[in-house]
Design a protein around this motif. Structure first.
Motif: not given
Ligand code: MF3
Ligand code: CO
Ligand code: CO
Length: 271
Positions: A28-30, A55-57, A63-67, A105-113
Motif C-alpha cells: 500500500a505504501g509503495q 491524475f491521482i484518482e 492500480a486497482g486500489a481504492k482512495s 500533496i497527501d495521498v492515502t490508498v487502500i491496497v488489499d485492505g
C-alpha cells in the motif's frame, strides 16, 4: 478470530501487528509513494490542483486500489493539496499554481485492505531560498523523528526529536494536527505528536504501524480552519510545509513503507 483482528492491543489502544502484515503495508505504501513520484512532472505553473487530483484518482483506479480519502467524513477527493500558507487538508480546486508556489500533496490508498498514507512537498516553477530552507528543515525533521523509532523508545522521543530540530532552525511545529496509527484502518491510536518530552508517552513496540507527518511553519504555529471545514491555514499567513511517511516498528528500528521508489522524494533533488 478472523484475520482483521489478529494481534494484540496495548493498554494505550495501539495494535501490535504480525510480521506478515508488514508486506501488506509495504504494498500500500509503495503505491501511494509511486503516485507521488508520478504526479511530480505535472506540478508546473498554470496547472490547477484539481488537475493534479484527477491524475491521482486515475492512478489509484488504474492500480486497482481504492482512495482512502474519497468518502472519508464527506471528503470528495483522492488527495489533499495544500499550497503555501495552507498547513494541511487543502481541497483540490480551480486555483492555478503560480511560479514559486510550494505545495504538499497527501495521498492515502487502500491496497488489499491495508492503508498507505504519505505526503511530500513540490514546487511549481522555481523554488526560492526561503521556501527551500523551510522544505529542507521539514523533511529533515521528519527523518529525525523516524530515526527515534525503535522498540523501547517512546512517542515522546519522536516528538521531541522533531521539535528540537525545527526550533533549532527558528521555525515552529504545528500543534493542532498530528500523525496517527494506521494499518487496516486509516486513523487509529495513538496520536503521534510532533513535539514533546523525551521518555514521555507510550513505549514503542515491534509491530506498531503509524504515520509521522510534521507540519512546520516559518512563522507562528497557530492554525485556523476555513469555512469549508477542511482547509487549515497558518493564522499569521506564514508559509507551511509538511512531509509524511507511514512506518512500522521492527525488532531493531523501523521500516518506512512509503519511501519513493524513484528516489524523487524532495523537490530540491529534482523532479
Ligand atoms: N492523509 C491525511 C492524513 O495524513 C488525512 C486526510 S483526510 C481527508 O492523515 F479527508 F482530508 F482527506
Ligand atoms: Co496521515
Ligand atoms: Co496523509
Amino acid at each position: 478470530m478472523d484475520d482483521t483482528h489478529r494481534g494484540r492491543i496495548t493498554k494505550e489502544g495501539i495494535r501490535i501487528h504480525e510480521e506478515a502484515d508488514f508486506a501488506g503495508m509495504k504494498a500500500a505504501g509503495q503505491l501511494a509513494a509511486r503516485i507521488l513520484d508520478d504526479v511530480a512532472a505535472l506540478v508546473v505553473p498554470g496547472t490547477t490542483t484539481e488537475a493534479l487530483d484527477r491524475f491521482i484518482e486515475d492512478e489509484v483506479k488504474a492500480a486497482g486500489a481504492k482512495s482512502a480519502t474519497i468518502g472519508y467524513k464527506g471528503y470528495k477527493h483522492a488527495s489533499c493539496i495544500s499550497v503555501n500558507h495552507v498547513v494541511c487538508h487543502g481541497i483540490p480546486g480551480t486555483k492555478t499554481l503560480k511560479d514559486g508556489d510550494i505545495l504538499n500533496i497527501d495521498v492515502t490508498v487502500i491496497v488489499d485492505g491495508w492503508f498507505g498514507d504519505t505526503s511530500r512537498m513540490y514546487v511549481a516553477g522555481k523554488l526560492n531560498r526561503k521556501s527551500e530552507r523551510l522544505i529542507q528543515v521539514t523533511h529533515d525533521a521528519l527523518f529525525k523523528g523516524i530515526e527515534a523509532v525503535k522498540p523501547g523508545n517512546t512517542f515522546g522521543d519522536i516528538g521531541h526529536a522533531i521539535q528540537a530540530y525545527v526550533e533549532a532552525h527558528r521555525m515552529s511545529v504545528v500543534r493542532d494536527f498530528c500523525g496517527h496509527g494506521l494499518g487496516r484502518v486509516f486513523h487509529a491510536p495513538p496520536n503521534v505528536l510532533h513535539y514533546g518530552r523525551p521518555s514521555s508517552g507510550a513505549i514503542l513496540e515491534e509491530g506498531m504501524f503509524f504515520t509521522i507527518e510534521p507540519m512546520v511553519n516559518l512563522g507562528r504555529p497557530e492554525t485556523k480552519v476555513l469555512a469549508d471545514d477542511w482547509t487549515a491555514v497558518t493564522r499569521d499567513k506564514s508559509l507551511s510545509a509538511q512531509f509524511e511517511h507511514s512506518v512500522g516498528v521492527t525488532a531493531n528500528g523501523f521500516e518506512i513503507f512509503t519511501l519513493s521508489p524513484g528516489n524523487k522524494f524532495h523537490p530540491t533533488y529534482g523532479v
